[in-house]
Motif scaffolding. Structure first.
Motif, PDB file in Angstrom:
ATOM      1  N   GLU A  96      -4.402  11.417  -3.419  1.00 14.84           N
ATOM      2  CA  GLU A  96      -5.018  12.648  -3.901  1.00 14.84           C
ATOM      3  C   GLU A  96      -6.106  12.367  -4.928  1.00 14.84           C
ATOM      4  OE1 GLU A  96      -1.682  14.879  -5.328  1.00 14.84           O
ATOM      5  OE2 GLU A  96      -0.822  15.058  -3.302  1.00 14.84           O
ATOM      6  N   LEU A  97      -5.949  11.283  -5.663  1.00 14.08           N
ATOM      7  CA  LEU A  97      -6.946  10.885  -6.652  1.00 14.08           C
ATOM      8  C   LEU A  97      -8.284  10.606  -5.974  1.00 14.08           C
ATOM      9  CD1 LEU A  97      -7.228  10.251  -9.701  1.00 14.08           C
ATOM     10  CD2 LEU A  97      -6.518   7.920  -9.175  1.00 14.08           C
ATOM     11  N   ASN A  98      -8.217  10.074  -4.756  1.00 18.42           N
ATOM     12  CA  ASN A  98      -9.424   9.805  -3.968  1.00 18.42           C
ATOM     13  C   ASN A  98     -10.454   9.012  -4.766  1.00 18.42           C
ATOM     14  OD1 ASN A  98     -10.786   9.881  -1.555  1.00 18.42           O
ATOM     15  ND2 ASN A  98     -11.839  11.795  -2.032  1.00 18.42           N
ATOM     16  N   SER A  99      -9.977   8.007  -5.462  1.00 15.97           N
ATOM     17  CA  SER A  99     -10.838   7.182  -6.304  1.00 15.97           C
ATOM     18  C   SER A  99     -11.393   6.013  -5.508  1.00 15.97           C
ATOM     19  CB  SER A  99     -10.041   6.650  -7.495  1.00 15.97           C
ATOM     20  OG  SER A  99     -10.777   5.678  -8.198  1.00 15.97           O
ATOM     21  N   PRO A 100     -12.648   5.656  -5.745  1.00 16.95           N
ATOM     22  CA  PRO A 100     -13.179   4.456  -5.095  1.00 16.95           C
ATOM     23  C   PRO A 100     -12.560   3.178  -5.664  1.00 16.95           C
ATOM     24  CG  PRO A 100     -14.794   5.360  -6.617  1.00 16.95           C
ATOM     25  CD  PRO A 100     -13.647   6.328  -6.581  1.00 16.95           C
ATOM     26  N   LEU A 101     -11.781   3.316  -6.721  1.00 12.88           N
ATOM     27  CA  LEU A 101     -11.179   2.172  -7.399  1.00 12.88           C
ATOM     28  C   LEU A 101      -9.925   1.647  -6.698  1.00 12.88           C
ATOM     29  CD1 LEU A 101     -11.141   0.358  -9.981  1.00 12.88           C
ATOM     30  CD2 LEU A 101      -9.747   2.136 -11.031  1.00 12.88           C
ATOM     31  N   CYS A 102      -9.085   2.568  -6.187  1.00  8.42           N
ATOM     32  CA  CYS A 102      -7.806   2.114  -5.643  1.00  8.42           C
ATOM     33  C   CYS A 102      -7.410   2.927  -4.412  1.00  8.42           C
ATOM     34  CB  CYS A 102      -6.713   2.164  -6.691  1.00  8.42           C
ATOM     35  SG  CYS A 102      -6.547   3.725  -7.530  1.00  8.42           S
ATOM     36  N   SER A 103      -6.543   2.313  -3.598  1.00 13.61           N
ATOM     37  CA  SER A 103      -6.071   2.952  -2.375  1.00 13.61           C
ATOM     38  C   SER A 103      -4.634   2.531  -2.112  1.00 13.61           C
ATOM     39  CB  SER A 103      -6.955   2.557  -1.190  1.00 13.61           C
ATOM     40  OG  SER A 103      -6.837   1.172  -0.947  1.00 13.61           O
ATOM     41  N   VAL A 104      -3.989   3.276  -1.227  1.00 12.91           N
ATOM     42  CA  VAL A 104      -2.614   2.959  -0.856  1.00 12.91           C
ATOM     43  C   VAL A 104      -2.390   3.398   0.587  1.00 12.91           C
ATOM     44  CG1 VAL A 104      -1.633   5.145  -1.653  1.00 12.91           C
ATOM     45  CG2 VAL A 104      -0.219   3.109  -1.661  1.00 12.91           C
ATOM     46  N   SER A 105      -1.527   2.694   1.287  1.00 14.15           N
ATOM     47  CA  SER A 105      -1.127   3.055   2.645  1.00 14.15           C
ATOM     48  C   SER A 105       0.206   3.784   2.556  1.00 14.15           C
ATOM     49  CB  SER A 105      -0.993   1.809   3.515  1.00 14.15           C
ATOM     50  OG  SER A 105      -0.351   2.134   4.731  1.00 14.15           O
ATOM     51  N   LEU A 106       0.201   5.099   2.750  1.00 14.17           N
ATOM     52  CA  LEU A 106       1.451   5.876   2.658  1.00 14.17           C
ATOM     53  C   LEU A 106       2.526   5.399   3.636  1.00 14.17           C
ATOM     54  CD1 LEU A 106       0.511   9.589   1.950  1.00 14.17           C
ATOM     55  CD2 LEU A 106       1.819   8.024   0.532  1.00 14.17           C
ATOM     56  N   PRO A 107       2.195   5.067   4.882  1.00 15.76           N
ATOM     57  CA  PRO A 107       3.259   4.589   5.783  1.00 15.76           C
ATOM     58  C   PRO A 107       3.930   3.304   5.303  1.00 15.76           C
ATOM     59  CG  PRO A 107       1.316   5.214   7.048  1.00 15.76           C
ATOM     60  CD  PRO A 107       0.923   5.240   5.599  1.00 15.76           C
ATOM     61  N   ALA A 108       3.247   2.531   4.475  1.00 13.35           N
ATOM     62  CA  ALA A 108       3.817   1.277   3.974  1.00 13.35           C
ATOM     63  C   ALA A 108       4.790   1.499   2.822  1.00 13.35           C
ATOM     64  CB  ALA A 108       2.704   0.333   3.528  1.00 13.35           C
ATOM     65  N   VAL A 109       4.831   2.702   2.265  1.00 10.55           N
ATOM     66  CA  VAL A 109       5.747   2.996   1.148  1.00 10.55           C
ATOM     67  C   VAL A 109       7.076   3.449   1.741  1.00 10.55           C
ATOM     68  CG1 VAL A 109       6.106   4.318  -0.958  1.00 10.55           C
ATOM     69  CG2 VAL A 109       3.800   3.606  -0.312  1.00 10.55           C
ATOM     70  N   GLU A 110       7.977   2.488   1.904  1.00 11.35           N
ATOM     71  CA  GLU A 110       9.270   2.771   2.518  1.00 11.35           C
ATOM     72  C   GLU A 110      10.414   2.784   1.513  1.00 11.35           C
ATOM     73  OE1 GLU A 110       9.200   1.026   6.871  1.00 11.35           O
ATOM     74  OE2 GLU A 110       8.720  -0.535   5.396  1.00 11.35           O
ATOM     75  N   THR A 111      10.236   2.094   0.401  1.00 12.73           N
ATOM     76  CA  THR A 111      11.308   2.003  -0.595  1.00 12.73           C
ATOM     77  C   THR A 111      10.745   2.335  -1.969  1.00 12.73           C
ATOM     78  OG1 THR A 111      10.966  -0.374  -0.935  1.00 12.73           O
ATOM     79  CG2 THR A 111      12.548   0.259   0.773  1.00 12.73           C
ATOM     80  N   ASN A 112      11.114   1.552  -2.956  1.00 17.72           N
ATOM     81  CA  ASN A 112      10.712   1.774  -4.342  1.00 17.72           C
ATOM     82  C   ASN A 112       9.491   0.950  -4.741  1.00 17.72           C
ATOM     83  OD1 ASN A 112      12.234  -0.646  -4.163  1.00 17.72           O
ATOM     84  ND2 ASN A 112      12.693  -0.554  -6.330  1.00 17.72           N
ATOM     85  N   ILE A 113       8.805   0.371  -3.778  1.00 12.42           N
ATOM     86  CA  ILE A 113       7.660  -0.494  -4.060  1.00 12.42           C
ATOM     87  C   ILE A 113       6.394   0.131  -3.496  1.00 12.42           C
ATOM     88  CG2 ILE A 113       6.631  -2.763  -3.673  1.00 12.42           C
ATOM     89  CD1 ILE A 113       9.499  -3.874  -3.453  1.00 12.42           C
ATOM     90  N   VAL A 114       5.356   0.181  -4.333  1.00 12.66           N
ATOM     91  CA  VAL A 114       4.047   0.665  -3.898  1.00 12.66           C
ATOM     92  C   VAL A 114       3.042  -0.450  -4.137  1.00 12.66           C
ATOM     93  CG1 VAL A 114       2.223   2.373  -4.263  1.00 12.66           C
ATOM     94  CG2 VAL A 114       4.627   3.056  -4.488  1.00 12.66           C
ATOM     95  N   MET A 115       2.386  -0.852  -3.054  1.00 13.31           N
ATOM     96  CA  MET A 115       1.309  -1.835  -3.144  1.00 13.31           C
ATOM     97  C   MET A 115       0.000  -1.051  -3.224  1.00 13.31           C
ATOM     98  SD  MET A 115       2.994  -4.610  -3.216  1.00 13.31           S
ATOM     99  CE  MET A 115       1.642  -5.760  -3.204  1.00 13.31           C
ATOM    100  N   VAL A 116      -0.742  -1.256  -4.286  1.00  9.74           N
ATOM    101  CA  VAL A 116      -1.981  -0.529  -4.532  1.00  9.74           C
ATOM    102  C   VAL A 116      -3.146  -1.473  -4.303  1.00  9.74           C
ATOM    103  CG1 VAL A 116      -3.318   0.785  -6.223  1.00  9.74           C
ATOM    104  CG2 VAL A 116      -0.811   0.900  -6.259  1.00  9.74           C
ATOM    105  N   GLY A 117      -4.015  -1.101  -3.376  1.00  7.88           N
ATOM    106  CA  GLY A 117      -5.222  -1.878  -3.140  1.00  7.88           C
ATOM    107  C   GLY A 117      -6.252  -1.556  -4.209  1.00  7.88           C
ATOM    108  N   VAL A 118      -6.876  -2.584  -4.755  1.00 10.87           N
ATOM    109  CA  VAL A 118      -7.919  -2.412  -5.770  1.00 10.87           C
ATOM    110  C   VAL A 118      -9.242  -2.789  -5.129  1.00 10.87           C
ATOM    111  CG1 VAL A 118      -8.715  -3.061  -8.073  1.00 10.87           C
ATOM    112  CG2 VAL A 118      -6.260  -2.920  -7.593  1.00 10.87           C
TER     113      VAL A 118
END
Length: 188
Positions: A96-118
């Motif tokens: 929702e932030l829609n920032s050019p700084l970071c991104s995330v793959s929602l389907p990859a969030v299956e547990t308590n870990i979020v990998m954030v692309g910079v």
């Protein structure tokens, strides 16, 4: 193991049925102050017990820790589901932030870990983690909160965020707001 079992809505035994041995930590997501259990063949456990003694491992009066581990196991499904929900909410907030700084793959969030692309070259994941941990007068004045978020620079283009039993939904909202603040300041 427990996060995977809860995410897949299966018993832990279904995941471990083809394993020779299993180690389960009672701290972290389950919330016990310390402790772990090891399961496997009798010979394996005897050797593990011998090596533990050889290295000086052992505890006295471990009943209190065992009680905390039992409570953690009894409440594991609800606790870990809450952690998964908080992680997913954080990932949705990044989208929702829609920032050019970071991104995330929602389907990859299956547990308590979020990998954030910079994205881009600046800030690096390590620099972004430093900004997320630091609190400035400007942040306090603008947001009304002094929030320090601990993240881990995972690679040259990613960082890792992990939820555990001590991170609430409110903490998650504060972390999302902090990321929004940091992203705006980095873009400026």
């Amino acid at each position: 193991l427990m996060n995977a079992a809860v995410a897949q809505d299966v018993e832990p035994a279904q995941i471990t049925q083809h394993c020779d041995s299993v180690s389960l930590c009672f701290s972290k997501g389950l919330g016990a102050p310390a402790g772990a259990v090891l399961a496997g063949r009798r010979e394996f456990l005897a050797e593990a017990w011998r090596v533990r003694k050889l290295l000086g491992g052992g505890m006295r009066q471990a009943g209190v820790l065992a009680a905390a581990a039992r409570i953690g196991l009894e409440q594991a499904e609800a606790t870990l589901r809450r952690d998964h929900d908080n992680a997913r909410r954080f990932a949705q907030g990044i989208q929702e932030l829609n920032s050019p700084l970071c991104s995330v793959s929602l389907p990859a969030v299956e547990t308590n870990i979020v990998m954030v692309g910079v994205k881009g070259g600046w800030p690096s994941p390590a620099e972004l983690c430093t900004h997320m941990q630091a609190v400035s007068e400007e942040e306090l004045a603008e947001t009304g909160h002094a929030v320090s978020v601990l993240l881990f620079p995972w690679s040259a283009h990613a960082l890792r965020a992990v939820w555990h039993c001590d991170v609430s939904a409110h903490d998650t909202e504060l972390a999302m707001n902090k990321l929004g603040f940091v992203a705006r300041k980095c873009q400026e």
